[in-house]
Motif scaffolding. Structure first.
Motif, PDB file in Angstrom:
ATOM      1  N   CYS A 323     -22.264 -19.828 -32.045  1.00  0.00           N
ATOM      2  CA  CYS A 323     -21.866 -18.590 -32.733  1.00  0.00           C
ATOM      3  C   CYS A 323     -20.921 -17.767 -31.858  1.00  0.00           C
ATOM      4  O   CYS A 323     -19.938 -17.188 -32.354  1.00  0.00           O
ATOM      5  N   LEU A 324     -21.198 -17.708 -30.558  1.00  0.00           N
ATOM      6  CA  LEU A 324     -20.331 -16.967 -29.646  1.00  0.00           C
ATOM      7  C   LEU A 324     -18.936 -17.581 -29.617  1.00  0.00           C
ATOM      8  O   LEU A 324     -17.920 -16.857 -29.651  1.00  0.00           O
ATOM      9  N   THR A 325     -18.890 -18.899 -29.555  1.00  0.00           N
ATOM     10  CA  THR A 325     -17.583 -19.581 -29.526  1.00  0.00           C
ATOM     11  C   THR A 325     -16.785 -19.305 -30.804  1.00  0.00           C
ATOM     12  O   THR A 325     -15.585 -19.012 -30.747  1.00  0.00           O
ATOM     13  N   LEU A 326     -17.448 -19.362 -31.942  1.00  0.00           N
ATOM     14  CA  LEU A 326     -16.774 -19.081 -33.214  1.00  0.00           C
ATOM     15  C   LEU A 326     -16.274 -17.631 -33.267  1.00  0.00           C
ATOM     16  O   LEU A 326     -15.150 -17.365 -33.709  1.00  0.00           O
ATOM     17  N   SER A 327     -17.116 -16.685 -32.815  1.00  0.00           N
ATOM     18  CA  SER A 327     -16.716 -15.273 -32.815  1.00  0.00           C
ATOM     19  C   SER A 327     -15.490 -15.064 -31.928  1.00  0.00           C
ATOM     20  O   SER A 327     -14.545 -14.346 -32.301  1.00  0.00           O
ATOM     21  N   ILE A 360     -17.259 -13.189 -16.969  1.00  0.00           N
ATOM     22  CA  ILE A 360     -18.016 -13.388 -15.704  1.00  0.00           C
ATOM     23  C   ILE A 360     -19.169 -14.367 -15.913  1.00  0.00           C
ATOM     24  O   ILE A 360     -19.420 -15.250 -15.087  1.00  0.00           O
ATOM     25  N   ALA A 361     -19.879 -14.198 -17.040  1.00  0.00           N
ATOM     26  CA  ALA A 361     -21.099 -14.984 -17.262  1.00  0.00           C
ATOM     27  C   ALA A 361     -20.816 -16.378 -17.819  1.00  0.00           C
ATOM     28  O   ALA A 361     -21.580 -17.315 -17.583  1.00  0.00           O
ATOM     29  N   GLU A 362     -19.729 -16.535 -18.573  1.00  0.00           N
ATOM     30  CA  GLU A 362     -19.463 -17.802 -19.241  1.00  0.00           C
ATOM     31  C   GLU A 362     -18.424 -18.634 -18.468  1.00  0.00           C
ATOM     32  O   GLU A 362     -17.678 -18.105 -17.630  1.00  0.00           O
ATOM     33  N   GLN A 363     -18.398 -19.903 -18.808  1.00  0.00           N
ATOM     34  CA  GLN A 363     -17.397 -20.814 -18.241  1.00  0.00           C
ATOM     35  C   GLN A 363     -16.775 -21.632 -19.365  1.00  0.00           C
ATOM     36  O   GLN A 363     -17.274 -21.649 -20.483  1.00  0.00           O
ATOM     37  N   GLY A 364     -15.685 -22.286 -19.051  1.00  0.00           N
ATOM     38  CA  GLY A 364     -15.065 -23.170 -20.022  1.00  0.00           C
ATOM     39  C   GLY A 364     -14.372 -22.424 -21.137  1.00  0.00           C
ATOM     40  O   GLY A 364     -13.697 -21.419 -20.940  1.00  0.00           O
ATOM     41  N   GLN A 365     -14.565 -22.908 -22.355  1.00  0.00           N
ATOM     42  CA  GLN A 365     -13.820 -22.409 -23.504  1.00  0.00           C
ATOM     43  C   GLN A 365     -14.122 -20.931 -23.793  1.00  0.00           C
ATOM     44  O   GLN A 365     -13.203 -20.161 -24.075  1.00  0.00           O
ATOM     45  N   ASN A 366     -15.381 -20.529 -23.749  1.00  0.00           N
ATOM     46  CA  ASN A 366     -15.731 -19.132 -24.041  1.00  0.00           C
ATOM     47  C   ASN A 366     -15.069 -18.177 -23.056  1.00  0.00           C
ATOM     48  O   ASN A 366     -14.588 -17.101 -23.432  1.00  0.00           O
ATOM     49  N   CYS A 367     -15.048 -18.550 -21.788  1.00  0.00           N
ATOM     50  CA  CYS A 367     -14.412 -17.701 -20.767  1.00  0.00           C
ATOM     51  C   CYS A 367     -12.912 -17.585 -21.041  1.00  0.00           C
ATOM     52  O   CYS A 367     -12.354 -16.480 -20.967  1.00  0.00           O
ATOM     53  N   MET A 368     -12.285 -18.692 -21.373  1.00  0.00           N
ATOM     54  CA  MET A 368     -10.851 -18.678 -21.636  1.00  0.00           C
ATOM     55  C   MET A 368     -10.526 -17.838 -22.880  1.00  0.00           C
ATOM     56  O   MET A 368      -9.558 -17.080 -22.898  1.00  0.00           O
ATOM     57  N   LEU A 369     -11.333 -17.967 -23.910  1.00  0.00           N
ATOM     58  CA  LEU A 369     -11.102 -17.187 -25.138  1.00  0.00           C
ATOM     59  C   LEU A 369     -11.267 -15.689 -24.891  1.00  0.00           C
ATOM     60  O   LEU A 369     -10.485 -14.878 -25.389  1.00  0.00           O
ATOM     61  N   ALA A 370     -12.291 -15.314 -24.118  1.00  0.00           N
ATOM     62  CA  ALA A 370     -12.512 -13.902 -23.810  1.00  0.00           C
ATOM     63  C   ALA A 370     -11.339 -13.332 -23.022  1.00  0.00           C
ATOM     64  O   ALA A 370     -10.888 -12.202 -23.277  1.00  0.00           O
ATOM     65  N   LYS A 371     -10.842 -14.099 -22.050  1.00  0.00           N
ATOM     66  CA  LYS A 371      -9.694 -13.646 -21.263  1.00  0.00           C
ATOM     67  C   LYS A 371      -8.444 -13.504 -22.154  1.00  0.00           C
ATOM     68  O   LYS A 371      -7.666 -12.562 -21.997  1.00  0.00           O
ATOM     69  N   GLU A 372      -8.286 -14.436 -23.099  1.00  0.00           N
ATOM     70  CA  GLU A 372      -7.144 -14.378 -24.008  1.00  0.00           C
ATOM     71  C   GLU A 372      -7.194 -13.105 -24.856  1.00  0.00           C
ATOM     72  O   GLU A 372      -6.185 -12.421 -25.053  1.00  0.00           O
ATOM     73  N   ILE A 373      -8.370 -12.787 -25.346  1.00  0.00           N
ATOM     74  CA  ILE A 373      -8.528 -11.575 -26.175  1.00  0.00           C
ATOM     75  C   ILE A 373      -8.231 -10.329 -25.350  1.00  0.00           C
ATOM     76  O   ILE A 373      -7.513  -9.418 -25.800  1.00  0.00           O
TER      77      ILE A 373
END
Length: 381
Positions: A323-327, A360-373
């Motif tokens: 769900c986090l990844t989709l959001s 900070i807490a996530e790695q991989g795709q979720n971290c990259m998406l958060a940084k992109e946003i």
């Protein structure tokens, strides 16, 4: 001379009551009787012995005493009798007033007696009415008990029918959801003339779900994933998700009024559905939104609809991984595709601090998406 003393006492005492005056007259009468007796005795003695020297002197003394008594009686007549008469008149006046009061009291008593009798009659009528009402209430209570028993039977029957309908709906919805994994089935359903009705049913199901389970804290006490209700709603939304995966499905959802109403209800539900209890349903809703937003027409519709950044950001923390990844995917597409002015307005609705925590807490795709946003937001800050 004792008679003089009594007369003087009677004259000087103005407060004597009538009984004292009567006693006084009795004393005077006795005195006069005594004098008469003495005169008779003297006359007898004078007849027997005419040469008595003191006879004349005694007669004069008696005459003086008689004169004094006479004066006393006159004084009584002049002084005491008016007082007695006044007292009698006063007593008569009081008696008259008392008589009037007694007459009035008797009349009032008769009036109250008549009123009391009327009240007694009314009391009898009220008592009869009260008895009738008690009988009616007793009858109504029996009817209520009987109706409650019938209602309980109907409620039990309704609960059984509800459970049966829920079970049937859950089974059919899940079967439809599974069937719609095949593209041929989706194409067949989209061409069915009843498909708009299905969209209305799906919207009504989701709205009813929200109205039933959203509580005062704006958290939904939704059924767990394995429940019949959960299966039913998930089956309906899952079917819509599979249909939104095809271009023709997205076209129908975006191009029809019933489809747009369903998409608006989906966005609204995302703002309230709790995590992690509702993540089984959130995942399907997010997948539907993701399938829609990848279309240019879908992005324009969601921009016009509004509320998507707030709906996603409100519950972004605490979701399961998928769900986090989709959001994050949806927010990345939104922040990179919307006009600059629109993104400035949405900036306040996107939780920047939560996104920083994810980096900070996530790695991989979720971290990259958060940084992109965050990067997209910094460009308009």
């Amino acid at each position: 001379m004792s008679m003089g003393a009594k007369i003087e006492c009677q004259h000087s005492s103005e407060g004597m009551i009538m009984d004292d005056d009567v006693i006084l007259f009795n004393d005077i009468s006795k005195t006069l009787s005594t004098i008469t007796s003495n005169l008779s005795l003297i006359s007898k003695c004078a007849a027997e012995n005419p040469q008595l020297e003191d006879l004349e002197k005694e007669i004069k003394q008696l005459d003086n005493e008689t004169q004094a008594i006479k004066n006393g009686v006159l004084e009584i007549i002049e002084v005491c009798l008016p007082k007695v008469d006044s007292g009698i008149h006063h007593i008569q006046s009081e008696l008259k007033s008392t008589e009037i009061s007694m007459t009035q009291a008797i009349r009032t008593s008769k009036k109250y007696s008549a009123e009391t009798q009327a009240l007694r009659e009314e009391a009898k009528v009220l008592k009869s009415q009260f008895s009738s009402q008690e009988n009616l209430i007793s009858s109504l209570k029996k009817d209520i008990i009987r109706k409650n028993e019938q209602l309980k039977i109907l409620q039990d029957q309704l609960a059984q029918e509800r459970n049966m309908c829920t079970s049937i709906g859950s089974t059919l919805a899940c079967m439809l959801w599974r069937a719609c994994r095949e593209s041929e089935v989706v194409t067949s359903m989209l061409s069915w003339y009843k498909f708009p009705e299905f969209l209305k049913i799906a919207t009504g199901t989701l709205e009813s779900f929200n109205n039933t389970y959203i509580i005062d804290s704006n958290e939904m006490a939704i059924p767990i994933a394995g429940s019949e209700e959960g299966h039913f709603v998930a089956g309906m939304i899952g079917t819509v998700t599979n249909m939104s995966a095809s271009p023709s499905g997205r076209e129908i959802l975006l191009g029809s009024e019933s489809g747009q109403q369903l998409l608006a209800c989906i966005v609204e539900t995302l703002a309230f559905i709790p995590s992690p209890r509702g993540d089984y349903l959130r995942r399907l809703l997010l997948m539907t939104v993701y399938n829609i937003i990848i279309e240019e027409a879908g992005l324009e519709f969601l921009l016009k609809l509004g509320g998507l950044p707030l709906a996603l950001g409100k519950k972004i923390m605490g979701q399961e991984e998928e769900c986090l990844t989709l959001s994050l995917h949806i927010l990345a597409l939104y922040s990179s595709s919307v006009p600059l002015q629109t993104l400035k307005q949405a900036f306040k609705q996107i939780p920047v601090e939560d996104l920083k925590k994810i980096t900070i807490a996530e790695q991989g795709q979720n971290c990259m998406l958060a940084k992109e946003i965050l990067q997209n937001l910094q460009n308009v800050a």
